[in-house]
Design a protein around this motif. Structure first.
Motif, PDB file in Angstrom:
ATOM      1  N   GLY A  59       6.961   5.174  -1.110  1.00  0.00           N
ATOM      2  CA  GLY A  59       5.737   5.329  -0.348  1.00  0.00           C
ATOM      3  C   GLY A  59       4.549   4.642  -0.984  1.00  0.00           C
ATOM      4  O   GLY A  59       4.465   4.475  -2.196  1.00  0.00           O
ATOM      5  N   LEU A  60       3.615   4.249  -0.132  1.00  0.00           N
ATOM      6  CA  LEU A  60       2.469   3.467  -0.584  1.00  0.00           C
ATOM      7  C   LEU A  60       1.604   4.221  -1.578  1.00  0.00           C
ATOM      8  O   LEU A  60       1.205   3.690  -2.606  1.00  0.00           O
ATOM      9  CB  LEU A  60       1.629   3.044   0.623  1.00  0.00           C
ATOM     10  N   TRP A  61       1.308   5.491  -1.295  1.00  0.00           N
ATOM     11  CA  TRP A  61       0.368   6.225  -2.164  1.00  0.00           C
ATOM     12  C   TRP A  61       0.944   6.405  -3.558  1.00  0.00           C
ATOM     13  O   TRP A  61       0.243   6.246  -4.551  1.00  0.00           O
ATOM     14  CB  TRP A  61       0.028   7.580  -1.548  1.00  0.00           C
ATOM     15  N   GLY A  62       2.221   6.739  -3.633  1.00  0.00           N
ATOM     16  CA  GLY A  62       2.833   6.895  -4.948  1.00  0.00           C
ATOM     17  C   GLY A  62       2.867   5.596  -5.721  1.00  0.00           C
ATOM     18  O   GLY A  62       2.669   5.573  -6.943  1.00  0.00           O
ATOM     19  N   THR A  63       3.101   4.490  -5.013  1.00  0.00           N
ATOM     20  CA  THR A  63       3.124   3.192  -5.667  1.00  0.00           C
ATOM     21  C   THR A  63       1.749   2.815  -6.197  1.00  0.00           C
ATOM     22  O   THR A  63       1.599   2.342  -7.331  1.00  0.00           O
ATOM     23  CB  THR A  63       3.621   2.113  -4.691  1.00  0.00           C
ATOM     24  N   LEU A  64       0.711   3.029  -5.370  1.00  0.00           N
ATOM     25  CA  LEU A  64      -0.647   2.713  -5.797  1.00  0.00           C
ATOM     26  C   LEU A  64      -1.079   3.556  -6.996  1.00  0.00           C
ATOM     27  O   LEU A  64      -1.840   3.094  -7.851  1.00  0.00           O
ATOM     28  CB  LEU A  64      -1.630   2.935  -4.646  1.00  0.00           C
TER      29      LEU A  64
END
Length: 238
Positions: A59-64
């Protein structure tokens, strides 16, 4: 606020001022036909890359939110990881759009891979062909010395490969006082950000490098440095 008359404008200020759009004074469109892709007639070899995954991940948020500096560097990269990262930064979506943001419909960016240690890939310089999702082998050489020199004599012992983004202002030039360079800088930043997100998802260490000897990097990539200019570099480790 107007700049003080006693101070000369910097190069950046002049560039910003001279590429402004003003009402009633837009530059004319040239209407010239340009190719949307760089085509090599006789690369040393064309190697199809593994098909990229288009779903899954954390997921995007975890990656960011991941701290990139905590990921160790050094070691050989897997070909599948490189395939995924190149697609994420410079490939095409299901709908035929580029994966990185573009300021105009015709992307002016090209992507190169400088290989030191990638499984089943010879060391050297490659051009990424986004239409075919393939690597075009341009220079078969051990590039470590030239890459380190171009990156301001940087220690690249922990770097397995580098992704270099270049721009062709003539491809998106829209006439006098063109904003083409503005668009190219935006595209390079967007592509590098996509590559960084992919690197975090893949557990790779990635560092954006915007400081380099332009002419030396251009020679390494086999470009002229005028009609096609280097914009930024992403070094990769594991």
């Amino acid at each position: 606020m107007a700049l003080p008359s006693s101070r000369e404008k910097t190069i950046g200020e002049n560039f910003q001022a001279q590429t402004k759009y003003r009402r009633g004074a837009l530059p004319p469109k040239t209407g010239k036909a340009v190719s949307p892709f760089k085509v090599y007639a006789n690369p040393l070899e064309v190697a199809a890359l593994p098909v990229p995954e288009l779903s899954g991940g954390k997921g995007l948020w975890g990656t960011l939110a991941t701290t990139r500096e905590s990921i160790p560097e050094g070691g050989r990269l897997r070909q599948g990881d490189v395939s995924q990262l190149l697609w994420a930064s410079s490939g095409f979506t299901y709908g035929g759009q580029r994966t990185h943001a573009t300021a105009v419909p015709l992307a002016g960016l090209e992507t190169y891979l400088v290989v030191r240690q990638i499984e089943d890939v010879f060391p050297g310089v490659y051009h990424y062909n986004p239409r075919e999702h393939a690597l075009e082998h341009l220079v078969q050489t051990e590039p470590s010395l030239e890459l380190a020199d171009a990156l301001l004599d940087t220690d690249i012992s922990a770097c397995a490969a580098a992704v270099a983004y270049t721009g062709l202002p003539g491809r998106i030039d829209d006439g006098a006082k063109s904003r083409a360079y503005r668009y190219l800088y935006l595209e390079a930043g967007a592509a590098a950000q996509c590559a960084m997100l992919a690197a975090v998802e893949l557990g790779l260490a990635a560092t954006v490098r915007a400081e380099f000897y332009d002419d030396e990097l251009a020679r390494l990539l086999q470009i002229d440095g005028v009609s096609e200019v280097p914009l930024c570099v992403l070094t990769l480790g594991t």
